[in-house]
Motif scaffolding. Structure first.
Motif, PDB file in Angstrom:
ATOM      1  N   UNK A  16      -0.486  30.628 -28.868  1.00 27.79           N
ATOM      2  CA  UNK A  16       0.723  29.805 -28.908  1.00 27.79           C
ATOM      3  C   UNK A  16       1.763  30.298 -27.917  1.00 27.79           C
ATOM      4  N   UNK A  17       1.730  31.570 -27.621  1.00 31.93           N
ATOM      5  CA  UNK A  17       2.600  32.144 -26.600  1.00 31.93           C
ATOM      6  C   UNK A  17       1.742  32.867 -25.573  1.00 31.93           C
ATOM      7  N   UNK A  18       2.187  32.861 -24.340  1.00 31.75           N
ATOM      8  CA  UNK A  18       1.449  33.520 -23.259  1.00 31.75           C
ATOM      9  C   UNK A  18       2.454  34.057 -22.245  1.00 31.75           C
ATOM     10  N   UNK A  19       2.170  35.236 -21.755  1.00 36.48           N
ATOM     11  CA  UNK A  19       3.064  35.874 -20.785  1.00 36.48           C
ATOM     12  C   UNK A  19       2.447  35.795 -19.394  1.00 36.48           C
ATOM     13  N   UNK A  20       3.216  35.299 -18.468  1.00 36.32           N
ATOM     14  CA  UNK A  20       2.778  35.152 -17.084  1.00 36.32           C
ATOM     15  C   UNK A  20       3.405  36.246 -16.244  1.00 36.32           C
ATOM     16  N   UNK A  21       2.566  36.989 -15.546  1.00 36.22           N
ATOM     17  CA  UNK A  21       3.069  38.018 -14.656  1.00 36.22           C
ATOM     18  C   UNK A  21       3.749  37.419 -13.430  1.00 36.22           C
ATOM     19  N   UNK A  22       4.425  38.275 -12.701  1.00 37.55           N
ATOM     20  CA  UNK A  22       5.188  37.797 -11.545  1.00 37.55           C
ATOM     21  C   UNK A  22       4.284  37.217 -10.466  1.00 37.55           C
TER      22      UNK A  22
ATOM     23  N   UNK B  23       5.902  31.944 -22.075  1.00 39.72           N
ATOM     24  CA  UNK B  23       5.953  30.528 -22.415  1.00 39.72           C
ATOM     25  C   UNK B  23       5.481  30.326 -23.847  1.00 39.72           C
ATOM     26  N   UNK B  24       5.995  29.285 -24.466  1.00 32.10           N
ATOM     27  CA  UNK B  24       5.708  29.054 -25.885  1.00 32.10           C
ATOM     28  C   UNK B  24       5.360  27.589 -26.138  1.00 32.10           C
ATOM     29  N   UNK B  25       4.341  27.380 -26.976  1.00 33.15           N
ATOM     30  CA  UNK B  25       3.884  26.046 -27.366  1.00 33.15           C
ATOM     31  C   UNK B  25       4.039  25.904 -28.875  1.00 33.15           C
TER      32      UNK B  25
END
Length: 239
Positions: A112-118, A93-95
């Motif tokens: 500013x960006x974050x990765x969400x695991x499954x 996701x990106x802000x």
């Protein structure tokens, strides 16, 4: 008499606290529950107001908020993700934050960006902007008083997860980092601020700044040094 005064003071403080809590609750209740899909339809929010929106994975969500000179704004966003059983992989996701001229602004701190695991249920992002300046040269990309746009979206996600429902929350806070006089100028009018409310302290900030604090502190130290020197030389020690 003193006991009565203490009791009345305690009651007054309690009433003030309750009124403050009620005001905060009312503000949250009246906060927007939707987001725009482009710059022109960005939903206006206030500082320290939590806005929410139900959307689908892949949507572009837009909000706008006010920021005046001397303020350093921080944007925080949280996305509540779909059930893990419905997803097919991780997502990034990106802000992004833009000024009134739709220029992307740099983040001094934050993710500013974050990765969400499954298996993650939420993902959090944040962006702290540079301090808003009261004026700037035309060629510069400095943040100026006016409206600022928030854009929240997913930047990388499995195609099969596009369209899954999500719920987003955003909140903007701002701290005072110095007024207009710290920069020696002021912008003629805020940028594209017709849809947002004027921030506390006005668009051009207050008169107080860190520079004034250093000036006053230096003057006090000089005065104390002068008094101390005069005292020592007025009555010299004699044998």
């Amino acid at each position: 008499m003193r006991r009565t005064t203490r009791v009345l003071t305690a009651l007054a403080l309690a009433a003030a606290a309750l009124m403050g809590s009620a005001s905060a609750a009312t503000a949250d209740d009246e906060a927007p529950t939707e987001a725009g899909t482009a710059f022109r339809t960005a939903v206006a929010i206030k500082q320290d107001e939590k806005a929410t929106a139900d959307a689908s994975t892949g949507d572009y969500l837009y909000w706008q908020f006010p920021a005046g000179a001397g303020q350093r704004a921080t944007v925080k966003a949280t996305v509540n993700l779909p059930e893990a059983s419905a997803r097919h992989g991780a997502a990034t996701w990106q802000l992004d934050v833009f000024d009134g001229l739709r220029r992307r602004q740099a983040c001094t701190t934050g993710d500013r960006t974050a990765r969400a695991g499954e298996q993650d249920t939420t993902v959090a992002l944040s962006c702290t902007l540079r301090t808003v300046r009261p004026w700037s040269e035309r060629w510069a990309n400095d943040p100026l008083p006016g409206a600022y746009y928030i854009r929240l979206t997913v930047a990388d996600v499995p195609d099969r997860d596009l369209g899954l429902p999500v719920k987003a929350e955003v909140r903007v806070s701002a701290e005072d980092a110095g007024g207009a006089r710290a920069e020696g100028g002021a912008l003629g009018a805020p940028l594209h601020a017709a849809a947002v409310a004027e921030p506390d302290g006005g668009w051009n900030g207050g008169w107080w700044s860190g520079r004034w604090g250093w000036t006053v502190g230096g003057a006090v130290l000089c005065a104390l040094a002068a008094v101390g020197g005069y005292t020592l030389t007025r009555h010299p020690h004699r044998r």
